[in-house]
Design an enzyme around this catalytic site. Sequence first.
Site, PDB file in Angstrom:
ATOM      1  N   TYR B 101      -0.097   1.675   9.776  1.00 21.00           N
ATOM      2  CA  TYR B 101       0.835   1.187   8.746  1.00 21.00           C
ATOM      3  C   TYR B 101       0.771   2.140   7.559  1.00 21.00           C
ATOM      4  O   TYR B 101      -0.309   2.593   7.168  1.00 21.00           O
ATOM      5  CB  TYR B 101       0.419  -0.213   8.281  1.00 21.00           C
ATOM      6  CG  TYR B 101       1.175  -0.690   7.063  1.00 21.00           C
ATOM      7  CD1 TYR B 101       2.333  -1.476   7.195  1.00 21.00           C
ATOM      8  CD2 TYR B 101       0.759  -0.344   5.772  1.00 21.00           C
ATOM      9  CE1 TYR B 101       3.046  -1.896   6.080  1.00 21.00           C
ATOM     10  CE2 TYR B 101       1.482  -0.748   4.653  1.00 21.00           C
ATOM     11  CZ  TYR B 101       2.616  -1.526   4.812  1.00 21.00           C
ATOM     12  OH  TYR B 101       3.319  -1.925   3.705  1.00 21.00           O
ATOM     13  N   GLU B 189       8.413   2.106   3.742  1.00 20.22           N
ATOM     14  CA  GLU B 189       7.354   1.540   4.583  1.00 20.22           C
ATOM     15  C   GLU B 189       7.572   1.945   6.032  1.00 20.22           C
ATOM     16  O   GLU B 189       8.706   1.879   6.523  1.00 20.22           O
ATOM     17  CB  GLU B 189       7.380   0.008   4.448  1.00 20.22           C
ATOM     18  CG  GLU B 189       6.307  -0.705   5.239  1.00 20.22           C
ATOM     19  CD  GLU B 189       6.443  -2.238   5.132  1.00 20.22           C
ATOM     20  OE1 GLU B 189       5.705  -2.844   4.354  1.00 20.22           O
ATOM     21  OE2 GLU B 189       7.311  -2.802   5.826  1.00 20.22           O
TER      22      GLU B 189
END
Lengths: 294, 380
Positions: B101, B189
């Site tokens: 992530y 993101e």
Amino acid sequence: MAIFVDENTRVVVQGLTGSQGRYYGLRNRDYGTQVVAGTNPKKAGTDVEGIPVLASVKDAVRETGANASFVIVPAPFATAAIMEAAEAGIELIVCVTEHIPMHDEARMYNDLKRNFPNTRLIGPNCSGIISPGKCNIGFTPGEVAMQGHVGIVSRSGTLAYQSIYEMTLKGIGQSTAVGIGGDPVPGTSFIDCLEAFQADPETHGVVLIGEIGGSAEEEAAAYIKAKMNKPVVAYVAGVTAPAGKKMGHAGAIISGSKGTAGAKMDALRKAGARVANNPTELGDLMAEALAERK
Amino acid sequence: MDLFEYQGKQYFARYDIPVSPGGVANTVEEAVAQAETVGYPVVVKAQVQVGGRGKAGGIKLANSKAEVETHAGNILGMDIKGHVVRRLWIEKASDIAKEYYASFTLDRSAKQFMGMLSAKGGVDIEQVAQEDPNAIARIRVNPVDGLSEAACREWVMAAKLDDAATDGAVDILMKLYRCFTEGDADLVEINPLILTPDGRVHALDAKVTLDDSSSGRHPEWDAFRGLAQLEAREKMAKDKGLQYVGLDGSVGVIANGAGLAMSTCDTINQVGGSPANFLDIGGGADADVVAGALEVINTDPKVKVIFINIFGGVTRCDEVANGIVEAMSRVEIHSPLVIRLDGTNTKEGHEILEAHASDSMKIATTMIEAARKAVALVGG
């Protein structure tokens, strides 16, 4: 006394020759604020209803003794205007401009903090600051304010006016009311204002008005709990706001599960603040708090 | 402005962030055509701006034309948490060794930027933050200084990604930071950021929120805008320069100022009603603006009563009252109005309105009183 601005504040209006700047600059002067100059390099040497227009903030400082600036210019020019004021040695800058890009605002904040630590920026995207009877910079309708002993700090402009008015209706005057603005990186925080109000002997109580987004209210709550002995009455807008939507202000957004009104009210309540359910209750709660203090 | 995944990937590509080859499809036929172009196996992905697409069945692997037809047919029109799928992204399937992530956003309390990186990717990061906070390596970046490669490498080491991923991760994160800053994003993101078995690091998803205040210097954003799923009423309000957010209730709201508009919605809720919308007409309130706001709310069939909440400051209440009266003569309003005027020249404002008061127009002085009247008119 009051915080940040008073009868000795001498204001230069950056943007005085624009239509908004002229309107609010003159209104502020009508209120009694010492509006000593405006700036516009192309119109230097002219005047706006008797207020001299100079080429730069530096000139205004040198020639008129300006010690505060009111920045009311379109967003693409706002950060440069603020930096110009800081470089000229201005210690208080009030910027009402909305829609400054977030990255510019974040860079400017950190630049000011590092290179101009004595400069205070209020805003951007704020309603301004008023010390009733002494000085009014920005949009605040001086008509509803009354000189006295309650400090007000609010992210929202209209809710600042509303709470000033609620106090005035109850006969509770104000020392200073600061609109810190609805952007994600405000130059002056709740804590900066709480600290100043706590230190100001003429301020006896504080109204704090928050809204959804970020964690400034939670941080203010921690400060209230640790450092304040003056009563705080609070209100937080946005209980019914859905997650992920910007509610008018760039900074008023619930991200994931963070920044809800409920969590902010809880934090303030736990810190000992009296939390109003609607703006009308602010006046009652402050009257109650001040009566207990006596 | 939130981008769809495929738009986010297009935006990433501008900053040389590696993404999988793929294409957009609005129909089953287009999905097949895109799949034939990129080559099987492909992943068929629902384009909706909501998390949990995979769990809801909105992301499927397809090994053949027949499978693309089946999955595309099922996913188009699917309702994922209230978002109807109208568009697919068909991309070449990737071999995945590891899922990570990565993100950059503004840390509002530190007033600096924050990068988050985790070896635990492909899952909800808020959940990781709660259950295993040490699994997320954070870096704070001062916007004045920017992100140096050395600091970035140290951050990657702290996140304990696989050794094989280090160089690729540093490279992609430096590009992601550029995309965040030069691209004027509120959030970038990648979840998951993947390591392939042959050692490449690659963005498998893209979540990008652009900063609306920066649109003036990004003409290229216009291409994204036309495709955003703006509700018709939101679009109408936007065209009139009003700040509008649709809600589920029956009390239409018009207020001056964002804070007051939010507060109005809350007060309605407090007395047992439910707001139909948030609408901020901004500073002042001349007849044009009020008329425009009434026109927008008039198109909402849910609205049973309209609550106009004005604090007269610089704009005096008598001017506002004249504006409201003029607006009402211009727009035929389907619902009764409750008007609360407060602030400068309240009395004069009320006198003007009272001359026009009727069963379908009530006047109040405080917000709470006005909210009660409005909710009573809805009938509980």
